[in-house]
Design an enzyme around this catalytic site. Structure first.
Site, PDB file in Angstrom:
ATOM      1  N   LYS A  17      -6.657  -0.669   4.590  1.00 24.46           N
ATOM      2  CA  LYS A  17      -8.053  -0.667   5.041  1.00 24.46           C
ATOM      3  C   LYS A  17      -8.407   0.652   5.740  1.00 24.46           C
ATOM      4  O   LYS A  17      -9.399   1.299   5.403  1.00 24.46           O
ATOM      5  CB  LYS A  17      -8.322  -1.850   5.997  1.00 24.46           C
ATOM      6  N   ARG A  50     -12.026 -11.412  11.517  1.00 20.53           N
ATOM      7  CA  ARG A  50     -10.655 -11.827  11.247  1.00 20.53           C
ATOM      8  C   ARG A  50     -10.471 -13.312  11.473  1.00 20.53           C
ATOM      9  O   ARG A  50      -9.338 -13.787  11.469  1.00 20.53           O
ATOM     10  CB  ARG A  50      -9.743 -11.123  12.241  1.00 20.53           C
ATOM     11  N   ARG A  86       4.849   3.687   8.369  1.00 21.51           N
ATOM     12  CA  ARG A  86       3.558   4.256   8.779  1.00 21.51           C
ATOM     13  C   ARG A  86       3.661   5.102  10.048  1.00 21.51           C
ATOM     14  O   ARG A  86       4.330   4.739  10.997  1.00 21.51           O
ATOM     15  CB  ARG A  86       2.553   3.126   9.020  1.00 21.51           C
ATOM     16  N   ARG A 145       3.039   2.804  15.616  1.00 28.33           N
ATOM     17  CA  ARG A 145       2.424   1.765  16.442  1.00 28.33           C
ATOM     18  C   ARG A 145       3.469   0.773  16.938  1.00 28.33           C
ATOM     19  O   ARG A 145       4.357   0.382  16.181  1.00 28.33           O
ATOM     20  CB  ARG A 145       1.345   1.029  15.625  1.00 28.33           C
ATOM     21  N   ARG A 204       2.145 -10.842  12.503  1.00 28.15           N
ATOM     22  CA  ARG A 204       0.793 -10.426  12.083  1.00 28.15           C
ATOM     23  C   ARG A 204       0.467 -10.961  10.690  1.00 28.15           C
ATOM     24  O   ARG A 204      -0.654 -11.368  10.419  1.00 28.15           O
ATOM     25  CB  ARG A 204       0.689  -8.893  12.099  1.00 28.15           C
TER      26      ARG A 204
HETATM   27  P1  AP5 Z   1      -3.271   1.400   6.592  1.00 29.06           P
HETATM   28  O1  AP5 Z   1      -4.441   2.024   5.928  1.00 29.06           O
HETATM   29  O2  AP5 Z   1      -2.900   1.865   7.945  1.00 29.06           O
HETATM   30  O3  AP5 Z   1      -3.402  -0.211   6.552  1.00 29.06           O
HETATM   31  P2  AP5 Z   1      -4.411  -1.181   7.290  1.00 29.06           P
HETATM   32  O4  AP5 Z   1      -4.922  -2.135   6.263  1.00 29.06           O
HETATM   33  O5  AP5 Z   1      -5.413  -0.405   8.068  1.00 29.06           O
HETATM   34  O6  AP5 Z   1      -3.394  -1.973   8.201  1.00 29.06           O
HETATM   35  P3  AP5 Z   1      -3.385  -2.220   9.774  1.00 29.06           P
HETATM   36  O7  AP5 Z   1      -1.955  -2.480  10.159  1.00 29.06           O
HETATM   37  O8  AP5 Z   1      -4.130  -1.171  10.513  1.00 29.06           O
HETATM   38  O9  AP5 Z   1      -4.147  -3.553   9.818  1.00 29.06           O
HETATM   39  P4  AP5 Z   1      -4.142  -4.549  10.947  1.00 29.06           P
HETATM   40  O10 AP5 Z   1      -5.262  -5.350  10.451  1.00 29.06           O
HETATM   41  O11 AP5 Z   1      -2.900  -5.283  11.210  1.00 29.06           O
HETATM   42  O12 AP5 Z   1      -4.316  -3.664  12.281  1.00 29.06           O
HETATM   43  P5  AP5 Z   1      -5.545  -3.445  13.212  1.00 29.06           P
HETATM   44  O13 AP5 Z   1      -5.428  -2.109  13.817  1.00 29.06           O
HETATM   45  O14 AP5 Z   1      -6.801  -3.797  12.509  1.00 29.06           O
HETATM   46  O15 AP5 Z   1      -2.018   1.571   5.594  1.00 29.06           O
HETATM   47  C1  AP5 Z   1      -0.731   1.120   5.949  1.00 29.06           C
HETATM   48  C2  AP5 Z   1       0.338   2.107   5.461  1.00 29.06           C
HETATM   49  O16 AP5 Z   1       0.354   2.097   4.037  1.00 29.06           O
HETATM   50  C3  AP5 Z   1       0.071   3.569   5.863  1.00 29.06           C
HETATM   51  O17 AP5 Z   1       1.297   4.170   6.171  1.00 29.06           O
HETATM   52  C4  AP5 Z   1      -0.567   4.186   4.602  1.00 29.06           C
HETATM   53  O18 AP5 Z   1      -0.278   5.570   4.507  1.00 29.06           O
HETATM   54  C5  AP5 Z   1       0.095   3.385   3.488  1.00 29.06           C
HETATM   55  N1  AP5 Z   1      -0.782   3.168   2.325  1.00 29.06           N
HETATM   56  C6  AP5 Z   1      -2.106   2.871   2.348  1.00 29.06           C
HETATM   57  N2  AP5 Z   1      -2.596   2.704   1.100  1.00 29.06           N
HETATM   58  C7  AP5 Z   1      -1.541   2.879   0.266  1.00 29.06           C
HETATM   59  C8  AP5 Z   1      -1.392   2.826  -1.162  1.00 29.06           C
HETATM   60  N3  AP5 Z   1      -2.431   2.555  -1.986  1.00 29.06           N
HETATM   61  N4  AP5 Z   1      -0.166   3.037  -1.687  1.00 29.06           N
HETATM   62  C9  AP5 Z   1       0.871   3.312  -0.877  1.00 29.06           C
HETATM   63  N5  AP5 Z   1       0.809   3.398   0.471  1.00 29.06           N
HETATM   64  C10 AP5 Z   1      -0.390   3.176   1.043  1.00 29.06           C
HETATM   65  O19 AP5 Z   1      -5.329  -4.548  14.331  1.00 29.06           O
HETATM   66  C11 AP5 Z   1      -4.248  -4.450  15.242  1.00 29.06           C
HETATM   67  C12 AP5 Z   1      -4.328  -5.571  16.261  1.00 29.06           C
HETATM   68  O20 AP5 Z   1      -5.578  -5.486  16.996  1.00 29.06           O
HETATM   69  C13 AP5 Z   1      -4.342  -6.997  15.694  1.00 29.06           C
HETATM   70  O21 AP5 Z   1      -3.038  -7.468  15.438  1.00 29.06           O
HETATM   71  C14 AP5 Z   1      -5.052  -7.758  16.811  1.00 29.06           C
HETATM   72  O22 AP5 Z   1      -4.173  -8.005  17.883  1.00 29.06           O
HETATM   73  C15 AP5 Z   1      -6.105  -6.766  17.280  1.00 29.06           C
HETATM   74  N6  AP5 Z   1      -7.373  -6.918  16.541  1.00 29.06           N
HETATM   75  C16 AP5 Z   1      -7.971  -6.002  15.724  1.00 29.06           C
HETATM   76  N7  AP5 Z   1      -9.107  -6.497  15.191  1.00 29.06           N
HETATM   77  C17 AP5 Z   1      -9.247  -7.752  15.700  1.00 29.06           C
HETATM   78  C18 AP5 Z   1     -10.204  -8.806  15.510  1.00 29.06           C
HETATM   79  N8  AP5 Z   1     -11.266  -8.650  14.685  1.00 29.06           N
HETATM   80  N9  AP5 Z   1     -10.019  -9.963  16.171  1.00 29.06           N
HETATM   81  C19 AP5 Z   1      -8.984 -10.145  16.995  1.00 29.06           C
HETATM   82  N10 AP5 Z   1      -8.014  -9.221  17.204  1.00 29.06           N
HETATM   83  C20 AP5 Z   1      -8.145  -8.042  16.561  1.00 29.06           C
HETATM   84 MG    MG Z   2      -5.818  -0.115  10.140  1.00 28.90          MG
END
Ligand code: AP5
Ligand code: MG
Ligand code: ZN
Length: 216
Positions: free
Chosen positions: A13, A88, A127, A163, A174
């Site tokens: 994402k 989410r 990552r 992270r 997660r």
């Molecule tokens: P990346 O683009 O970083 O993936 P992502 O989908 O953004 O994954 P996240 O881990 O950021 O999602 P998340 O939802 O767990 O975390 P968030 O910060 O939102 O890609 C991942 C890796 O793959 C990278 O190394 C990239 O280079 C590689 N890659 C990408 N595309 C690729 C491809 N096509 N091929 C190969 N490699 C590829 O949330 C973190 C925490 O915050 C949550 O756990 C929660 O505690 C809190 N939080 C956030 N939002 C909320 C909410 N709405 N409600 C409640 N709590 C929340």
């Molecule tokens: Mg992300």
């Protein structure tokens, strides 16, 4: 356009939103990035969020919804945005729909980035993220041009870090939380007729092309 990028942790994402925002001229709004920014500034919001993030749990809906609604009320979001990591839970999706309805607005498109669980684990364990702009890299799939430094922010302050919540046991939690609380949103938005599913297990450029095609 008001767009939601839906997908499991590690689906890509953040990677996709970081370039789609230029193409669509809309801000990339990621609740996880907002929590991490609050934490690095040491605000009460950041400290509260950290306790949940460290365990891989969702931050409570009321806190998250308030922060997100505040963010989309900023002037740069007046004509649209790309949401990453929000909503989410069903409660968050309903709160967003209610808030938009009261402004005579709506979500135009929900793009589901679909990736298998084995691949998600591989991606999160490799990552590295920029401390300044939060752009994600991957040791194998998407390495930075210079070791340990962000392509965008280098050389001033583009240090890459891993992270805390990318530790294997937290990643497992997660992914479970995603299945239980977030995956039901697929049916929610399918019923609204605005969801398109994209194969996220392709090269980054191919995923991007499919996302753009779905938005035409
Ligand atoms: P990346 O683009 O970083 O993936 P992502 O989908 O953004 O994954 P996240 O881990 O950021 O999602 P998340 O939802 O767990 O975390 P968030 O910060 O939102 O890609 C991942 C890796 O793959 C990278 O190394 C990239 O280079 C590689 N890659 C990408 N595309 C690729 C491809 N096509 N091929 C190969 N490699 C590829 O949330 C973190 C925490 O915050 C949550 O756990 C929660 O505690 C809190 N939080 C956030 N939002 C909320 C909410 N709405 N409600 C409640 N709590 C929340
Ligand atoms: Mg992300
Ligand atoms: Zn950077």
């Amino acid at each position: 356009m008001r767009i939601i990028l839906l997908g499991a942790p590690g689906a890509g994402k953040g990677t996709q939103a970081a370039t789609l925002n230029e193409e669509l001229n809309a801000p990339h709004i990621a609740t996880g990035d907002l929590f991490r920014a609050a934490l690095s500034q040491g605000t009460p919001l950041g400290l509260e969020a950290k306790s949940y993030m460290d365990r891989g749990e969702l931050v409570p809906d009321n806190v998250t919804v308030r922060m997100l609604l505040e963010r989309i009320s900023q002037p740069d979001a007046a004509d649209g945005y790309i949401l990453d990591g929000f909503p989410r839970s069903l409660a968050q999706a309903e709160a967003l729909d209610d808030a938009l309805k009261s402004r005579n607005e709506n979500i135009d498109k929900v793009l589901l980035v679909d990736v298998s669980e084995d691949e998600l684990v591989r991606r999160l364990s490799g990552r590295w993220i920029c401390r300044t702009c939060q752009k994600p890299f991957h040791v194998i799939n998407n390495p930075p041009k210079k070791d340990g430094l962000c392509d965008v922010c280098d050389p001033e302050d583009g240090e890459l870090y891993q992270r805390d919540d990318d530790k294997p046991e937290t990643v497992r939690n997660r992914l479970g939380v995603y299945q239980d609380q977030t995956a039901p949103l697929i049916d929610y938005y399918t019923a609204q007729g605005i969801l398109t599913s994209i194969n996220g297990e392709q090269e980054i450029e191919s995923v991007r092309a499919d996302l753009l095609a779905a938005l035409e």
